[in-house]
Design a protein around this motif. Structure first.
Motif, short mmCIF file in Angstrom:
data_model
loop_
_atom_site.label_atom_id
_atom_site.label_comp_id
_atom_site.label_asym_id
_atom_site.label_seq_id
_atom_site.Cartn_x
_atom_site.Cartn_y
_atom_site.Cartn_z
N THR A 146 4.87 -3.25 0.15
CA THR A 146 4.21 -2.24 0.97
C THR A 146 4.52 -2.50 2.43
O THR A 146 4.84 -3.61 2.84
CB THR A 146 2.68 -2.23 0.77
OG1 THR A 146 2.17 -3.54 1.08
CG2 THR A 146 2.32 -1.88 -0.65
N LYS A 147 4.40 -1.44 3.25
CA LYS A 147 4.61 -1.55 4.69
C LYS A 147 3.41 -0.94 5.40
O LYS A 147 2.87 0.08 4.97
CB LYS A 147 5.91 -0.89 5.12
CG LYS A 147 6.18 0.49 4.52
CD LYS A 147 7.60 0.95 4.86
CE LYS A 147 7.99 2.21 4.13
NZ LYS A 147 9.35 2.66 4.44
N SER A 148 3.01 -1.58 6.49
CA SER A 148 1.79 -1.14 7.18
C SER A 148 2.03 0.08 8.05
O SER A 148 1.08 0.73 8.47
CB SER A 148 1.23 -2.28 8.03
OG SER A 148 2.17 -2.65 9.04
N THR A 149 3.28 0.40 8.32
CA THR A 149 3.61 1.61 9.06
C THR A 149 4.72 2.35 8.31
O THR A 149 5.70 1.73 7.88
CB THR A 149 4.07 1.29 10.50
OG1 THR A 149 4.53 2.49 11.14
CG2 THR A 149 5.20 0.27 10.51
N PRO A 150 4.58 3.65 8.12
CA PRO A 150 5.55 4.37 7.28
C PRO A 150 6.96 4.39 7.83
O PRO A 150 7.92 4.62 7.08
CB PRO A 150 4.96 5.79 7.21
CG PRO A 150 4.04 5.89 8.37
CD PRO A 150 3.49 4.53 8.59
N LYS A 163 7.24 6.84 2.23
CA LYS A 163 6.14 6.97 3.19
C LYS A 163 4.77 6.72 2.55
O LYS A 163 3.74 6.82 3.22
CB LYS A 163 6.13 8.37 3.81
CG LYS A 163 7.44 8.78 4.46
CD LYS A 163 7.81 7.87 5.63
CE LYS A 163 9.09 8.34 6.30
NZ LYS A 163 9.52 7.44 7.40
N GLY A 164 4.76 6.41 1.27
CA GLY A 164 3.48 6.23 0.58
C GLY A 164 2.80 4.92 0.90
O GLY A 164 3.39 3.99 1.47
N SER A 165 1.54 4.81 0.52
CA SER A 165 0.76 3.59 0.77
C SER A 165 0.69 2.69 -0.46
O SER A 165 0.30 1.52 -0.35
CB SER A 165 -0.66 3.97 1.19
OG SER A 165 -1.30 4.76 0.19
N GLU A 166 1.06 3.22 -1.63
CA GLU A 166 1.06 2.41 -2.84
C GLU A 166 2.27 1.46 -2.84
O GLU A 166 3.30 1.77 -2.24
CB GLU A 166 1.11 3.30 -4.08
CG GLU A 166 -0.14 4.17 -4.26
CD GLU A 166 -1.38 3.32 -4.43
OE1 GLU A 166 -1.33 2.34 -5.22
OE2 GLU A 166 -2.40 3.63 -3.78
#
Length: 342
Positions: free
Chosen positions: A166-170, A89-92
């Motif tokens: 990376t994914k723009s939505t968790p 679920k992270g943004s990194e």
């Protein structure tokens, strides 16, 4: 060991019958063979080699490599690299192994080239329609359920950089079923070539890589006629040194009130495909790429769109299309030589 237990499993197991015969003798001029299980299906390796080779050691190497692919990309193994990314679920950026990066890179490339028709973020829809790891359903989902999942679907929501994925939505989840099996075929072919083997046929559940020839004739494959109630041959072809993949909607499906729902999901509608394309076979030097293109062409809105795309991008493709009078074949310009050379 199920990477694609439902996704194209029965089609892949039967769509390409191998027309070869094998002697039990282990002479170097004979076709030699070993087989096993992987990715929720079977694999077969057939080859000719003019030098004695340790079959046990070669098969152990193949098994270990296919097990690695499963450990990295299976949606049926909660601790696989892919499932760990899906739970992330992270943004990194999520750091990927080189094999997974290779497959994701090609999936994103084909996804963008097809305007999102091939979309490896379609996993939540595959689960919703009962064709994923969570198992079958008996009734089609409500439109409200489809609408609730759609915000998590879209190849544009994935970004791959040198740092990772990376994914723009968790809640986005990746499913590589449409391409990873072909990648596994390519990995096995690479192992054979590293062992000095130049005449081989590798198959994983119907997807293939072929090189060289068997004694006195080329390797030939039979493309299955897309019938649900019988097994018959649509066409026999010698692909040459190629990867071969077939996608179709006539084996893996469920019916409700007389309506057939295929495992092939259109990411734009969130629903199983409703076109007249029942089977697509693609030849490409990379089985991974053939695998992705075969699925994409099968999902496109109609046969003309698929044929135009194949011609525009110089893809060798054969489409089997259902009509009121039976089935017809449409072939791209790049596929025509394989028809005329029979």
């Amino acid at each position: 060991m199920q990477l694609v237990a439902h996704y194209k499993l029965w089609l892949a197991a039967l769509a390409l019958a191998i027309l070869v015969s094998c002697s039990p003798a282990q002479k170097t001029t004979d076709i030699q063979m070993f087989s096993g299980n992987t990715m929720g299906t079977y694999y077969v390796v057939k080859f000719i080699h003019d030098v004695e080779i340790d079959h046990v050691k070669l098969q152990q190497q193949v098994d270990a490599d296919l097990e690695l692919v499963n450990d990295l990309m299976s949606t049926y193994r909660p601790q696989s690299e892919l499932m760990r990314f899906n739970a992330y679920k992270g943004s990194e950026p999520f750091v990927l192994s080189e094999p997974t990066r290779t497959v994701i890179t090609e999936a994103i490339r084909i996804g963008k080239q097809t305007n999102g028709v091939l979309d490896v973020t379609v996993g939540p829809l595959v689960e919703l329609w009962g064709f994923g790891a969570q198992g079958r359903i008996e009734q089609a989902p409500e439109q409200s359920q489809i609408d609730a999942v759609q915000p998590y679907i879209g190849i544009e929501k994935l970004t791959l950089t040198a740092l990772g994925l990376t994914k723009s939505t968790p809640n986005l989840a990746v499913d590589l079923s449409t391409i990873a099996k072909g990648y596994g075929v390519d990995r096995v072919a690479d192992i054979l070539e590293q062992a000095g083997i130049q005449n081989y046929l590798v198959e994983i559940g119907g997807e293939m890589r072929i090189k060289g020839a068997k004694p006195e004739q080329p390797w030939r494959i039979a493309i299955e006629k897309p019938e649900t109630a019988e097994r018959s041959v649509q066409r026999v072809i010698a692909p040459g040194d190629m990867g071969v993949a077939t996608s179709g909607d006539y084996r893996n499906y469920f019916e409700q009130d007389g309506v057939r729902f295929s495992h092939l999901i259109n990411p734009h509608t969130g629903r199983p495909i409703q076109n007249r394309i029942v089977s697509t076979t693609v030849f490409h030097p990379s089985c991974m790429t053939a695998d992705g293109y075969a699925t994409a062409l099968n999902i496109m809105d109609d046969e003309q769109e698929a044929l135009d795309f194949a011609n525009k991008h110089q893809i060798a493709a054969l489409l089997v299309v259902k009509t009121d009078d039976g089935y017809i074949e449409l072939v791209s310009e790049m596929f025509k030589p394989y028809i005329t050379e029979q």
